[in-house]
Design a protein around this motif. Structure first.
Motif, PDB file in Angstrom:
ATOM      1  N   HIS A  80      27.960 -11.201 -47.142  1.00 50.34           N
ATOM      2  CA  HIS A  80      28.569 -12.537 -47.268  1.00 50.34           C
ATOM      3  C   HIS A  80      27.905 -13.457 -46.251  1.00 50.34           C
ATOM      4  N   GLU A  82      28.952 -16.607 -45.350  1.00 48.81           N
ATOM      5  CA  GLU A  82      29.755 -17.610 -44.652  1.00 48.81           C
ATOM      6  C   GLU A  82      29.586 -17.397 -43.138  1.00 48.81           C
ATOM      7  N   ASP A  84      31.314 -17.274 -40.535  1.00 48.04           N
ATOM      8  CA  ASP A  84      32.151 -16.370 -39.729  1.00 48.04           C
ATOM      9  C   ASP A  84      31.601 -14.944 -39.747  1.00 48.04           C
ATOM     10  N   HIS A  85      30.661 -14.661 -40.657  1.00 48.88           N
ATOM     11  CA  HIS A  85      30.018 -13.338 -40.698  1.00 48.88           C
ATOM     12  C   HIS A  85      28.514 -13.398 -40.553  1.00 48.88           C
ATOM     13  N   HIS A 147      34.325 -14.337 -51.516  1.00 48.85           N
ATOM     14  CA  HIS A 147      34.966 -15.617 -51.699  1.00 48.85           C
ATOM     15  C   HIS A 147      33.980 -16.722 -52.029  1.00 48.85           C
ATOM     16  N   ASP A 166      35.068 -10.244 -47.687  1.00 50.45           N
ATOM     17  CA  ASP A 166      36.369 -10.836 -47.342  1.00 50.45           C
ATOM     18  C   ASP A 166      37.548 -10.134 -48.037  1.00 50.45           C
ATOM     19  N   TYR A 196      46.291 -14.984 -45.868  1.00 49.02           N
ATOM     20  CA  TYR A 196      44.827 -14.983 -45.882  1.00 49.02           C
ATOM     21  C   TYR A 196      44.321 -14.990 -47.332  1.00 49.02           C
ATOM     22  N   HIS A 227      37.588  -8.717 -42.141  1.00 46.18           N
ATOM     23  CA  HIS A 227      38.648  -9.143 -41.224  1.00 46.18           C
ATOM     24  C   HIS A 227      39.783  -8.119 -41.281  1.00 46.18           C
TER      25      HIS A 227
END
Ligand code: FEO
Length: 401
Positions: A80, A82, A84-85, A147, A166, A196, A227
């Motif tokens: 992924h 995004e 945050d990763h 996502h 995610d 979430y 997460h």
């Protein structure tokens, strides 16, 4: 100081926690914090599965170095993109210049958009491709819109570990325990997991259902999400929660009353309604002020419960601002298939009920009860019978469901 957790003899968690971030994605309050999970597989070849948010970059790099213990890194799998990763991807790619980066075609394009590094290092994989690292054979599963569109899952066929991006993640920093079976997930984590899922992925229920179908064909013994806790027991129970959320199927028979009140009169009527619903024998009732509780919590509660009531003042001849925002959130998250009731207030021209009904009509398979309550300024004794009748209609609908 590094902080890693052993999952199996050759698989390690190398992520970290963020308890300082106020708003995840600069939208969602996370008073419970968040973990950014990343994993290292130590086989004949070494593999890093996803990286981490910039907030924990230094710790993450230290963790990776500690697990590799002097060995080189052969592969970085990016499930992924995004940030945050992936925010630490450039740094880790510079630190291990010989590592091949393995990802989907769409993720490769995004890498070029986010970073400036040699794209010749990137190997594109698609659904069903495999990577053998020695004892382990990894296969890739397309998971578009879970996502983002570039998402893939990596499945370790050898040990039955699903690296699920995610999916199956949750808000909440880890508190020493890595595994879901080491905590009371249902009482301590489920509400965060629901909030979430519904806010981050809730819009993409059909895509999640497709991936769940694919996952049903895999012999999954362990789920490592990006997460929250890692799953190795009772996996079917959590997949069942996901099936409820992905299909927008209520988990609980009960009522949630959402109130948009300016000076407290609509709140008063809503509390009288809640009491009357309880008196009708429905005790699973919750009341939320939409101006006090963040919309992300309201959305999760709407997904959870079978029956909803929207009680709102009229404001600028429209639905009260925060109620309108919440209804927009429901629509934008493709919320559907509920039985709902409406209560309206307005000092000179009550309009909110009509406009709430119009917004509900834009959502799929919503049943709006005919019974309603309209009052001007403040509920009076003359309206008590209307409120009691609405309570009975809501309670009867719950009993019949
Ligand atoms: Fe946790 Fe879609 O990133």
């Amino acid at each position: 100081m590094y902080n890693v957790k052993k999952i199996t003899d050759d698989l390690f968690w190398v992520g970290g926690n963020d308890r300082r971030l106020a708003l995840f994605e600069n939208v969602y309050p996370i008073p419970e914090g968040i973990s950014y999970n990343s994993y290292v597989l130590m086989d004949e070849k070494t593999v890093l599965l996803d990286t981490a948010d910039s907030a924990i970059m230094e710790l993450f790099m230290e963790n990776v170095k500690a697990v590799l213990n002097g060995r080189k890194l052969d592969y970085i799998i990016v499930n992924h993109m995004e940030p945050d990763h992936s925010a630490s991807l450039m740094r880790i790619a510079e630190l291990y210049p010989e590592a091949r980066i393995v990802t989907s075609a769409k993720a490769k394009t995004m890498m070029g958009q986010f970073f400036d590094f040699d794209m010749d290092r990137v190997d594109v994989v698609k659904e069903g491709d495999t990577l053998t690292t020695g004892r382990h054979t990894l296969t890739f599963v397309a998971a578009p819109m879970v996502h983002w569109p570039e998402v893939i899952f990596t499945f370790d066929q050898t040990d039955g570990t699903l690296f699920s991006a995610d999916a199956f993640g949750t808000f909440g920093a880890l508190n020493g325990n890595l595994f879901a079976d080491e905590v009371n997930f249902e009482t301590e984590w489920l509400a965060s997991a629901r909030r979430y899922y519904t806010n981050i992925v809730g819009k993409y229920g059909p895509q999640v259902q497709k991936v769940l179908e694919k996952a049903g064909g895999l012999n999954i013994r362990r789920i490592c999400p990006l997460h929250g806790p890692v799953w190795r027991e009772n996996i079917g129970w959590f997949i069942d929660r996901y099936q409820h959320w992905a299909t927008c199927t209520p988990e609980d028979k009960g009522v949630v009353i959402f109130v948009g009140s300016i000076y407290g009169h609509t709140q008063n009527a809503a509390d009288v309604l809640a009491s009357a619903i309880a008196d009708e024998g429905i005790h699973n009732v919750k009341v939320y002020d939409v101006s006090v509780t963040d919309a992300s919590y309201l959305l999760a509660e709407a997904f959870r419960a079978s029956h909803l009531v929207f009680a709102s003042a009229t404001y600028n001849n429209e639905i009260f601002t925060n109620m309108e925002h919440f209804l927009m959130e429901l629509k934008e998250h493709a919320f559907h298939s509920r039985t709902v009731a409406v209560m309206e207030n307005g000092t000179w021209a009550p309009q909110s009920g009509k406009k709430i009904r119009a917004m509900l009509e834009e959502m799929k398979d919503m049943t709006v009860l005919d019974q309603t309550v309209t009052f001007k300024s403040a509920p009076k004794e003359a309206q008590r019978a209307d409120i009691l009748a609405l309570a009975k209609a809501v309670a009867d609908a719950v009993k019949a469901s």
